[in-house]
Motif scaffolding. Structure first.
Motif, PDB file in Angstrom:
ATOM      1  N   GLN A 318       0.857  -1.187   0.000  1.00  0.00           N
ATOM      2  CA  GLN A 318       0.000   0.000   0.000  1.00  0.00           C
ATOM      3  C   GLN A 318       0.896   1.240   0.000  1.00  0.00           C
ATOM      4  OE1 GLN A 318      -3.298  -0.434  -0.338  1.00  0.00           O
ATOM      5  NE2 GLN A 318      -2.852  -2.642  -0.336  1.00  0.00           N
ATOM      6  N   TYR A 319       1.216   1.720  -1.215  1.00  0.00           N
ATOM      7  CA  TYR A 319       2.164   2.828  -1.320  1.00  0.00           C
ATOM      8  C   TYR A 319       1.525   4.151  -0.905  1.00  0.00           C
ATOM      9  CZ  TYR A 319       5.453  -0.144  -3.828  1.00  0.00           C
ATOM     10  OH  TYR A 319       6.334  -1.136  -4.162  1.00  0.00           O
ATOM     11  N   ALA A 320       2.340   4.932  -0.226  1.00  0.00           N
ATOM     12  CA  ALA A 320       1.948   6.287   0.169  1.00  0.00           C
ATOM     13  C   ALA A 320       3.237   7.053   0.468  1.00  0.00           C
ATOM     14  CB  ALA A 320       1.034   6.267   1.393  1.00  0.00           C
ATOM     15  N   THR A 321       3.111   8.348   0.638  1.00  0.00           N
ATOM     16  CA  THR A 321       4.286   9.150   1.003  1.00  0.00           C
ATOM     17  C   THR A 321       4.602   8.911   2.480  1.00  0.00           C
ATOM     18  OG1 THR A 321       3.729  10.835  -0.630  1.00  0.00           O
ATOM     19  CG2 THR A 321       5.256  11.468   1.122  1.00  0.00           C
ATOM     20  N   VAL A 322       5.807   8.447   2.760  1.00  0.00           N
ATOM     21  CA  VAL A 322       6.194   8.021   4.105  1.00  0.00           C
ATOM     22  C   VAL A 322       7.371   8.857   4.579  1.00  0.00           C
ATOM     23  CG1 VAL A 322       7.043   6.106   5.503  1.00  0.00           C
ATOM     24  CG2 VAL A 322       5.391   5.678   3.671  1.00  0.00           C
ATOM     25  N   ASP A 323       7.241   9.408   5.777  1.00  0.00           N
ATOM     26  CA  ASP A 323       8.353  10.123   6.420  1.00  0.00           C
ATOM     27  C   ASP A 323       9.172   9.105   7.205  1.00  0.00           C
ATOM     28  OD1 ASP A 323      10.049  11.701   8.016  1.00  0.00           O
ATOM     29  OD2 ASP A 323       8.607  13.356   8.020  1.00  0.00           O
ATOM     30  N   MET A 324      10.452   8.985   6.892  1.00  0.00           N
ATOM     31  CA  MET A 324      11.286   7.966   7.522  1.00  0.00           C
ATOM     32  C   MET A 324      11.426   8.191   9.026  1.00  0.00           C
ATOM     33  SD  MET A 324      11.799   5.737   5.343  1.00  0.00           S
ATOM     34  CE  MET A 324      12.758   4.760   6.499  1.00  0.00           C
ATOM     35  N   LYS A 325      11.297   9.446   9.481  1.00  0.00           N
ATOM     36  CA  LYS A 325      11.351   9.705  10.922  1.00  0.00           C
ATOM     37  C   LYS A 325      10.178   9.040  11.634  1.00  0.00           C
ATOM     38  CE  LYS A 325      11.992  13.405  14.293  1.00  0.00           C
ATOM     39  NZ  LYS A 325      11.080  12.826  15.289  1.00  0.00           N
ATOM     40  N   ASP A 326       8.991   9.086  11.011  1.00  0.00           N
ATOM     41  CA  ASP A 326       7.820   8.428  11.602  1.00  0.00           C
ATOM     42  C   ASP A 326       8.014   6.916  11.648  1.00  0.00           C
ATOM     43  OD1 ASP A 326       6.663  10.907  11.801  1.00  0.00           O
ATOM     44  OD2 ASP A 326       5.524  10.720   9.924  1.00  0.00           O
ATOM     45  N   VAL A 327       8.600   6.360  10.615  1.00  0.00           N
ATOM     46  CA  VAL A 327       8.838   4.917  10.582  1.00  0.00           C
ATOM     47  C   VAL A 327       9.747   4.506  11.731  1.00  0.00           C
ATOM     48  CG1 VAL A 327       9.900   3.031   9.253  1.00  0.00           C
ATOM     49  CG2 VAL A 327       8.485   4.733   8.086  1.00  0.00           C
ATOM     50  N   ILE A 328      10.836   5.236  11.916  1.00  0.00           N
ATOM     51  CA  ILE A 328      11.806   4.870  12.960  1.00  0.00           C
ATOM     52  C   ILE A 328      11.214   5.095  14.352  1.00  0.00           C
ATOM     53  CG2 ILE A 328      14.038   5.509  13.947  1.00  0.00           C
ATOM     54  CD1 ILE A 328      14.965   6.016  11.058  1.00  0.00           C
ATOM     55  N   ASP A 329      10.446   6.174  14.507  1.00  0.00           N
ATOM     56  CA  ASP A 329       9.820   6.423  15.812  1.00  0.00           C
ATOM     57  C   ASP A 329       8.839   5.310  16.175  1.00  0.00           C
ATOM     58  OD1 ASP A 329      11.257   8.718  16.116  1.00  0.00           O
ATOM     59  OD2 ASP A 329       9.644  10.076  15.449  1.00  0.00           O
ATOM     60  N   THR A 355      11.437  11.778   2.892  1.00  0.00           N
ATOM     61  CA  THR A 355      10.230  11.026   2.542  1.00  0.00           C
ATOM     62  C   THR A 355      10.485  10.141   1.318  1.00  0.00           C
ATOM     63  OG1 THR A 355       9.399  12.818   1.154  1.00  0.00           O
ATOM     64  CG2 THR A 355       8.724  12.811   3.463  1.00  0.00           C
ATOM     65  N   ILE A 356       9.778   9.026   1.277  1.00  0.00           N
ATOM     66  CA  ILE A 356       9.837   8.117   0.134  1.00  0.00           C
ATOM     67  C   ILE A 356       8.428   7.592  -0.137  1.00  0.00           C
ATOM     68  CG2 ILE A 356      12.193   7.377   0.673  1.00  0.00           C
ATOM     69  CD1 ILE A 356      10.966   4.719   1.663  1.00  0.00           C
ATOM     70  N   GLU A 357       8.277   6.920  -1.256  1.00  0.00           N
ATOM     71  CA  GLU A 357       7.035   6.202  -1.539  1.00  0.00           C
ATOM     72  C   GLU A 357       7.187   4.774  -1.032  1.00  0.00           C
ATOM     73  OE1 GLU A 357       5.921   6.304  -5.594  1.00  0.00           O
ATOM     74  OE2 GLU A 357       5.408   8.429  -5.583  1.00  0.00           O
ATOM     75  N   GLY A 358       6.325   4.397  -0.078  1.00  0.00           N
ATOM     76  CA  GLY A 358       6.437   3.060   0.481  1.00  0.00           C
ATOM     77  C   GLY A 358       5.214   2.693   1.292  1.00  0.00           C
ATOM     78  N   ASP A 359       5.232   1.469   1.790  1.00  0.00           N
ATOM     79  CA  ASP A 359       4.169   0.958   2.651  1.00  0.00           C
ATOM     80  C   ASP A 359       4.647   1.132   4.090  1.00  0.00           C
ATOM     81  OD1 ASP A 359       2.443  -0.625   4.204  1.00  0.00           O
ATOM     82  OD2 ASP A 359       2.017  -1.950   2.506  1.00  0.00           O
ATOM     83  N   ILE A 360       4.065   2.074   4.823  1.00  0.00           N
ATOM     84  CA  ILE A 360       4.575   2.413   6.149  1.00  0.00           C
ATOM     85  C   ILE A 360       4.488   1.235   7.118  1.00  0.00           C
ATOM     86  CG2 ILE A 360       2.357   3.369   6.914  1.00  0.00           C
ATOM     87  CD1 ILE A 360       4.022   5.439   8.528  1.00  0.00           C
ATOM     88  N   VAL A 361       3.427   0.430   6.991  1.00  0.00           N
ATOM     89  CA  VAL A 361       3.282  -0.723   7.891  1.00  0.00           C
ATOM     90  C   VAL A 361       4.412  -1.719   7.665  1.00  0.00           C
ATOM     91  CG1 VAL A 361       1.814  -2.667   8.520  1.00  0.00           C
ATOM     92  CG2 VAL A 361       0.785  -0.434   8.020  1.00  0.00           C
ATOM     93  N   ARG A 362       4.725  -1.996   6.412  1.00  0.00           N
ATOM     94  CA  ARG A 362       5.782  -2.957   6.093  1.00  0.00           C
ATOM     95  C   ARG A 362       7.160  -2.404   6.438  1.00  0.00           C
ATOM     96  NH1 ARG A 362       3.223  -7.684   6.023  1.00  0.00           N
ATOM     97  NH2 ARG A 362       1.484  -7.706   4.548  1.00  0.00           N
ATOM     98  N   LYS A 440      14.309  -9.128   4.014  1.00  0.00           N
ATOM     99  CA  LYS A 440      14.813  -9.160   2.635  1.00  0.00           C
ATOM    100  C   LYS A 440      13.659  -9.125   1.627  1.00  0.00           C
ATOM    101  CE  LYS A 440      18.138 -11.668  -0.266  1.00  0.00           C
ATOM    102  NZ  LYS A 440      17.354 -11.791  -1.495  1.00  0.00           N
ATOM    103  N   HIS A 441      12.614  -9.895   1.911  1.00  0.00           N
ATOM    104  CA  HIS A 441      11.493  -9.947   0.970  1.00  0.00           C
ATOM    105  C   HIS A 441      10.781  -8.601   0.905  1.00  0.00           C
ATOM    106  CE1 HIS A 441       8.679 -12.422  -1.410  1.00  0.00           C
ATOM    107  NE2 HIS A 441       7.807 -11.498  -1.044  1.00  0.00           N
ATOM    108  N   LEU A 442      10.564  -7.952   2.024  1.00  0.00           N
ATOM    109  CA  LEU A 442       9.854  -6.665   2.026  1.00  0.00           C
ATOM    110  C   LEU A 442      10.687  -5.574   1.361  1.00  0.00           C
ATOM    111  CD1 LEU A 442       8.209  -6.663   5.571  1.00  0.00           C
ATOM    112  CD2 LEU A 442       7.079  -6.921   3.362  1.00  0.00           C
ATOM    113  N   ILE A 443      11.989  -5.565   1.585  1.00  0.00           N
ATOM    114  CA  ILE A 443      12.845  -4.547   0.963  1.00  0.00           C
ATOM    115  C   ILE A 443      12.876  -4.748  -0.548  1.00  0.00           C
ATOM    116  CG2 ILE A 443      15.206  -3.704   0.769  1.00  0.00           C
ATOM    117  CD1 ILE A 443      13.695  -2.763   3.261  1.00  0.00           C
ATOM    118  N   GLU A 444      12.995  -5.986  -0.994  1.00  0.00           N
ATOM    119  CA  GLU A 444      13.003  -6.252  -2.435  1.00  0.00           C
ATOM    120  C   GLU A 444      11.649  -5.935  -3.054  1.00  0.00           C
ATOM    121  OE1 GLU A 444      14.330 -10.267  -2.819  1.00  0.00           O
ATOM    122  OE2 GLU A 444      16.455  -9.744  -2.630  1.00  0.00           O
ATOM    123  N   SER A 445      10.566  -6.088  -2.294  1.00  0.00           N
ATOM    124  CA  SER A 445       9.247  -5.705  -2.798  1.00  0.00           C
ATOM    125  C   SER A 445       9.150  -4.197  -3.008  1.00  0.00           C
ATOM    126  CB  SER A 445       8.148  -6.161  -1.825  1.00  0.00           C
ATOM    127  OG  SER A 445       8.127  -7.566  -1.714  1.00  0.00           O
TER     128      SER A 445
END
Length: 472
Positions: A318-329, A355-362, A440-445
């Motif tokens: 589920q791609y969306a604009t993701v802030d990497m700071k939120d992911v790490i927090d 920010t990147i395009e990604g699935d924040i949950v994954r 590995k699978h999620l990063i390659e996805s």
């Protein structure tokens, strides 16, 4: 070059007319004295001159008329003969002329039809040869064909590459001379001797790797049942063998990982039922162990289901604009309890908002797995460093710990399912052996890569590279 029919007929006609007119002149000359015995000699000379002139003119006129008549019938035959010779030499584009009445005949039509049919057959044969050549060269298996004498008459590029052979050097050689493995030579011998299909699996040991080949040999029988030789097809099944080994290892590992907690739960439950529950302290301790093993079993099943879902065809992000700071927090909040238990601290280096395009949950799941790994393999009062770097079209994430480190020989297998560097320690920490495989699978996805560097006694660093924009 032989003269044509027309020239030969004209020559024959000229000779025939010459003979006939000469004979006629002689006959007429014999009758002249009967009618003019006392005629003046001058008149006789004039008469002979006149007779010869008349005969010559008659000869020329007759020859011209005969030539014109033969031109209509013999000249087209000469041209048709030349066209037929060209067709016989392989020039199927040659055609006879059809623009005159002398050429509009059944022979010309038949020659043109034959040429047209041969041209079509030649084109079809060329196309079939090209198709066969393309098929032989593009097929994924090695192909080798031997004639009745056991000599090579067909080989494709895959077989050349597999055995390091050269097509030019082995053509015409026997199968015992080209350097095939003994097992393959024996199979070819069996096919020649029995005229039956034979199959075998061959292991090819190289300098740096081992390959497995399935060899299929069969006789080649012609349309009328005559023996033409044999064909040998060699298919590389190395990936299949390795996948089968992975499958067996996976089943064995799953069985082992499931059996361990189930055995513990069963053992402690039986002990409680046999009377240990009468002691509250022992019962509490046993129930705690049962709960721990149940949690471990639950975690293992969840990871197996998650990994299975990721590898299915219907898995999407589920791609969306993701802030990497939120992911790490979010990831740090999820492992905060484990950090507190081991009195560990974290250092984060995030320059601004990346920010990147990604699935924040994954992405949070990836970070939680890596942080959990770092915590489990580090002693108390250590530090985990997390840094995010902007690298033009991509970002780089690094998670570094001060743990026990990993041997360099172990690094290539680190992302395999159920692979553990220290099985005892992993089991004590509650790990399932699937965390890094999921990472590995999620990063390659996400169209990214993950690498690892480690040094014994110093620590381990995981590096993740992710694109800022995804290609849909």
């Amino acid at each position: 070059m032989k003269s044509g029919l027309y020239a030969r007929l004209v020559l024959a006609c000229a000779i025939l007319l010459s003979v006939l007119l000469t004979g006629l002149g002689i006959v007429l000359g014999q009758f002249f004295p009967l009618f003019a015995g006392n005629t003046d000699l001058t008149i006789q000379h004039h008469y002979w001159l006149y007779l010869i002139t008349v005969l010559v003119v008659a000869f020329l006129i007759s020859l011209f008329v005969a030539a014109r008549m033969m031109l209509q019938y013999a000249k087209p035959i000469d041209e048709i003969t030349r066209i037929a010779v060209r067709i016989a030499e392989g020039d199927y584009l040659a055609r006879t002329r059809m623009n005159g009445p002398e050429y509009d005949n059944e022979l010309s039509i038949a020659i043109n039809k034959i040429a047209s049919n041969l041209q079509e057959m030649s084109l079809l044969r060329t196309m079939e040869n090209e198709r066969l050549k393309t098929l032989v060269e593009s097929m994924g298996s090695g192909l080798l064909m031997f004639g009745r004498g056991g000599t090579v008459n067909l080989v494709n590029g895959v077989l050349e590459k597999t055995f390091g052979l050269s097509k030019k050097s082995i053509m015409g050689m026997t199968y015992k001379e080209i350097g095939l493995p003994p097992v393959v030579e024996t199979l070819i011998d069996d096919v020649f001797m029995t005229e039956q299909v034979h199959e075998s699996q061959v292991q090819l040991d190289g300098e740096n790797s081992t390959a497995y080949v399935s060899v299929y040999g069969a006789p080649v029988i012609g349309r009328h049942g005559n023996w033409l030789g044999i064909v040998v097809v060699m298919h590389d099944i190395t990936k299949l063998i390795r996948l089968e080994k992975v499958r067996k290892d996976f089943v064995a590992n799953v069985s082992h990982e499931l059996r361990t907690p189930v055995t513990s739960i069963k053992g402690f439950t039986e002990t409680l039922l046999e009377g240990a529950m009468d002691d509250p302290a022992v019962m509490k301790m046993f129930l705690g162990i049962i709960q721990k093993e149940s949690d471990r079993l639950h975690l293992l099943i969840d990871d197996l289901l998650a990994l299975s879902g990721m590898e299915s065809e219907g898995f999407t992000l589920q791609y969306a604009t993701v802030d990497m700071k939120d992911v790490i927090d979010d990831a740090l909040s999820a492992v905060s309890r484990n950090l507190e238990q081991k009195k560990m601290k974290t250092i984060t280096n995030i320059p601004g908002h990346i920010t990147i395009e990604g699935d924040i949950v994954r992405l949070v799941q990836v970070m939680v797995n890596l942080l959990t790994n770092a915590i489990n393999y580090s002693s108390e009062n250590k530090t985990i460093t997390i840094s995010v770097t902007d690298a033009n079209e991509r970002i780089r994430i690094e998670i570094s710990d001060e743990g026990i480190g990993i041997e360099h020989l172990e690094l290539p297998r680190l992302f395999e399912r159920f692979y553990r560097v220290d099985r005892a320690r992993s089991r004590d920490s509650g790990g399932t052996g699937l965390g890094l495989a999921i990472v590995k699978h999620l990063i390659e996805s996400h169209n990214g890569t993950v690498d690892v560097e480690s040094e014994i006694g110093v620590g381990t660093t995981f590096q993740i590279h992710l694109p800022k924009k995804q290609d849909y």
